[in-house]
Scaffold this motif. Structure first.
Motif, PDB file in Angstrom:
ATOM      1  N   GLY A   1      -5.317  25.359 -19.255  1.00  0.00           N
ATOM      2  CA  GLY A   1      -4.121  25.121 -18.444  1.00  0.00           C
ATOM      3  C   GLY A   1      -4.395  25.320 -16.966  1.00  0.00           C
ATOM      4  N   LEU A   2      -5.150  26.376 -16.633  1.00  0.00           N
ATOM      5  CA  LEU A   2      -5.507  26.608 -15.228  1.00  0.00           C
ATOM      6  C   LEU A   2      -6.393  25.497 -14.679  1.00  0.00           C
ATOM      7  N   PHE A   3      -7.320  25.028 -15.502  1.00  0.00           N
ATOM      8  CA  PHE A   3      -8.185  23.923 -15.077  1.00  0.00           C
ATOM      9  C   PHE A   3      -7.357  22.661 -14.828  1.00  0.00           C
ATOM     10  N   GLY A   4      -6.397  22.379 -15.718  1.00  0.00           N
ATOM     11  CA  GLY A   4      -5.532  21.217 -15.530  1.00  0.00           C
ATOM     12  C   GLY A   4      -4.721  21.317 -14.253  1.00  0.00           C
ATOM     13  N   ILE A   5      -4.217  22.510 -13.961  1.00  0.00           N
ATOM     14  CA  ILE A   5      -3.460  22.710 -12.723  1.00  0.00           C
ATOM     15  C   ILE A   5      -4.355  22.514 -11.513  1.00  0.00           C
ATOM     16  N   LEU A   6      -5.568  23.024 -11.576  1.00  0.00           N
ATOM     17  CA  LEU A   6      -6.504  22.888 -10.461  1.00  0.00           C
ATOM     18  C   LEU A   6      -6.836  21.418 -10.185  1.00  0.00           C
ATOM     19  N   VAL A   7      -7.172  20.688 -11.230  1.00  0.00           N
ATOM     20  CA  VAL A   7      -7.544  19.277 -11.057  1.00  0.00           C
ATOM     21  C   VAL A   7      -6.350  18.457 -10.585  1.00  0.00           C
TER      22      VAL A   7
ATOM     23  N   THR B   1       0.829  -1.202   0.000  1.00  0.00           N
ATOM     24  CA  THR B   1       0.000   0.000   0.000  1.00  0.00           C
ATOM     25  C   THR B   1       0.864   1.252   0.000  1.00  0.00           C
ATOM     26  N   LEU B   2       1.931   1.230   0.762  1.00  0.00           N
ATOM     27  CA  LEU B   2       2.839   2.376   0.815  1.00  0.00           C
ATOM     28  C   LEU B   2       3.481   2.623  -0.548  1.00  0.00           C
ATOM     29  N   ILE B   3       3.888   1.573  -1.228  1.00  0.00           N
ATOM     30  CA  ILE B   3       4.500   1.716  -2.553  1.00  0.00           C
ATOM     31  C   ILE B   3       3.497   2.282  -3.550  1.00  0.00           C
ATOM     32  N   VAL B   4       2.267   1.785  -3.506  1.00  0.00           N
ATOM     33  CA  VAL B   4       1.233   2.281  -4.412  1.00  0.00           C
ATOM     34  C   VAL B   4       0.958   3.755  -4.139  1.00  0.00           C
ATOM     35  N   LEU B   5       0.855   4.125  -2.863  1.00  0.00           N
ATOM     36  CA  LEU B   5       0.624   5.525  -2.515  1.00  0.00           C
ATOM     37  C   LEU B   5       1.780   6.414  -2.956  1.00  0.00           C
ATOM     38  N   LEU B   6       3.013   5.962  -2.765  1.00  0.00           N
ATOM     39  CA  LEU B   6       4.175   6.734  -3.204  1.00  0.00           C
ATOM     40  C   LEU B   6       4.199   6.900  -4.720  1.00  0.00           C
ATOM     41  N   LEU B   7       3.847   5.831  -5.442  1.00  0.00           N
ATOM     42  CA  LEU B   7       3.777   5.931  -6.900  1.00  0.00           C
ATOM     43  C   LEU B   7       2.691   6.905  -7.341  1.00  0.00           C
ATOM     44  N   PHE B   8       1.558   6.893  -6.653  1.00  0.00           N
ATOM     45  CA  PHE B   8       0.478   7.818  -6.993  1.00  0.00           C
ATOM     46  C   PHE B   8       0.889   9.260  -6.721  1.00  0.00           C
ATOM     47  N   VAL B   9       1.552   9.501  -5.580  1.00  0.00           N
ATOM     48  CA  VAL B   9       2.039  10.849  -5.268  1.00  0.00           C
ATOM     49  C   VAL B   9       3.057  11.292  -6.305  1.00  0.00           C
ATOM     50  N   ALA B  10       3.983  10.410  -6.668  1.00  0.00           N
ATOM     51  CA  ALA B  10       5.005  10.759  -7.661  1.00  0.00           C
ATOM     52  C   ALA B  10       4.367  11.030  -9.029  1.00  0.00           C
ATOM     53  N   GLY B  11       3.398  10.217  -9.408  1.00  0.00           N
ATOM     54  CA  GLY B  11       2.724  10.410 -10.699  1.00  0.00           C
ATOM     55  C   GLY B  11       1.961  11.718 -10.766  1.00  0.00           C
ATOM     56  N   THR B  12       1.215  12.020  -9.717  1.00  0.00           N
ATOM     57  CA  THR B  12       0.470  13.282  -9.710  1.00  0.00           C
ATOM     58  C   THR B  12       1.420  14.480  -9.636  1.00  0.00           C
ATOM     59  N   ALA B  13       2.535  14.333  -8.937  1.00  0.00           N
ATOM     60  CA  ALA B  13       3.522  15.420  -8.891  1.00  0.00           C
ATOM     61  C   ALA B  13       4.107  15.669 -10.273  1.00  0.00           C
ATOM     62  N   TRP B  14       4.389  14.608 -11.015  1.00  0.00           N
ATOM     63  CA  TRP B  14       4.943  14.754 -12.361  1.00  0.00           C
ATOM     64  C   TRP B  14       3.936  15.437 -13.300  1.00  0.00           C
ATOM     65  N   VAL B  15       2.688  15.011 -13.257  1.00  0.00           N
ATOM     66  CA  VAL B  15       1.662  15.611 -14.116  1.00  0.00           C
ATOM     67  C   VAL B  15       1.443  17.073 -13.722  1.00  0.00           C
ATOM     68  N   LEU B  16       1.451  17.363 -12.421  1.00  0.00           N
ATOM     69  CA  LEU B  16       1.311  18.741 -11.967  1.00  0.00           C
ATOM     70  C   LEU B  16       2.470  19.592 -12.461  1.00  0.00           C
ATOM     71  N   TYR B  17       3.673  19.069 -12.383  1.00  0.00           N
ATOM     72  CA  TYR B  17       4.848  19.786 -12.888  1.00  0.00           C
ATOM     73  C   TYR B  17       4.690  20.100 -14.381  1.00  0.00           C
ATOM     74  N   LYS B  18       4.268  19.108 -15.177  1.00  0.00           N
ATOM     75  CA  LYS B  18       4.104  19.321 -16.619  1.00  0.00           C
ATOM     76  C   LYS B  18       3.015  20.363 -16.901  1.00  0.00           C
ATOM     77  N   CYS B  19       1.908  20.315 -16.167  1.00  0.00           N
ATOM     78  CA  CYS B  19       0.833  21.290 -16.366  1.00  0.00           C
ATOM     79  C   CYS B  19       1.308  22.702 -16.043  1.00  0.00           C
ATOM     80  N   VAL B  20       2.012  22.856 -14.924  1.00  0.00           N
ATOM     81  CA  VAL B  20       2.516  24.174 -14.533  1.00  0.00           C
ATOM     82  C   VAL B  20       3.546  24.666 -15.547  1.00  0.00           C
ATOM     83  N   HIS B  21       4.420  23.774 -16.015  1.00  0.00           N
ATOM     84  CA  HIS B  21       5.442  24.156 -16.989  1.00  0.00           C
ATOM     85  C   HIS B  21       4.803  24.644 -18.288  1.00  0.00           C
TER      86      HIS B  21
END
Length: 142
Positions: free
Chosen positions: A113-119, A3-23
């Motif tokens: 872009g703002l909507f993507g960042i918000l979601v 469960t911890l690994i899955v949660l860490l992967l989900f956090v990392a994945g959402t962080a990456w997508v958030l970074y791309k949206c902001v960029h």
């Protein structure tokens, strides 16, 4: 532990997508505020059939840079007819990748872009809270 690994992967994945949206959003904003200005046109529009059964419209814009290079780029905007004049903003160093259409009817790229960042930031924050709750629950039991 799984469960911890899955949660860490989900956090990392959402962080990456958030970074791309902001960029992407910041690149568009830099082009709008600090970029060169050119007059462009909607060169063509076409539709593609999505897996959801709906037709997705694509709009291709063309303009000429200050040094005479012809550039075409695709950007998701609201309904646009072919031949319509638009204002294009771009960074002189890389016009193909930084060009964006600006105007009253073409604010949708920035709003999208703002909507993507918000979601994405919402998913990122929820995943961080769930991770924190899971870790604190596991560590408190010890």
């Amino acid at each position: 532990m799984t469960t911890l690994i899955v949660l860490l992967l989900f956090v990392a994945g959402t962080a990456w997508v958030l970074y791309k949206c902001v960029h992407e959003f910041l690149t568009a904003l830099r082009s709008v505020f600090f970029g060169e200005r050119a007059e462009g046109r909607c060169v063509r529009s076409y539709g593609t059939q999505g897996s959801d059964g709906f037709t997705h419209m694509h709009y291709v814009y063309g303009f000429t840079t200050a040094d005479g290079c012809a550039v075409e780029f695709e950007e998701p905007t609201m309904v646009m007819r072919e031949g319509k004049k638009v204002t294009v903003r771009y960074r002189a160093k890389d016009p193909e990748r930084t060009a964006t259409v600006m105007g009253l009817r073409t604010l949708s790229p920035l709003l999208g872009g703002l909507f993507g960042i918000l979601v994405t930031s919402s998913f990122f924050l929820v995943s961080l809270v769930v991770l924190w709750l899971y870790v604190s629950e596991v560590w408190l039991k010890r």
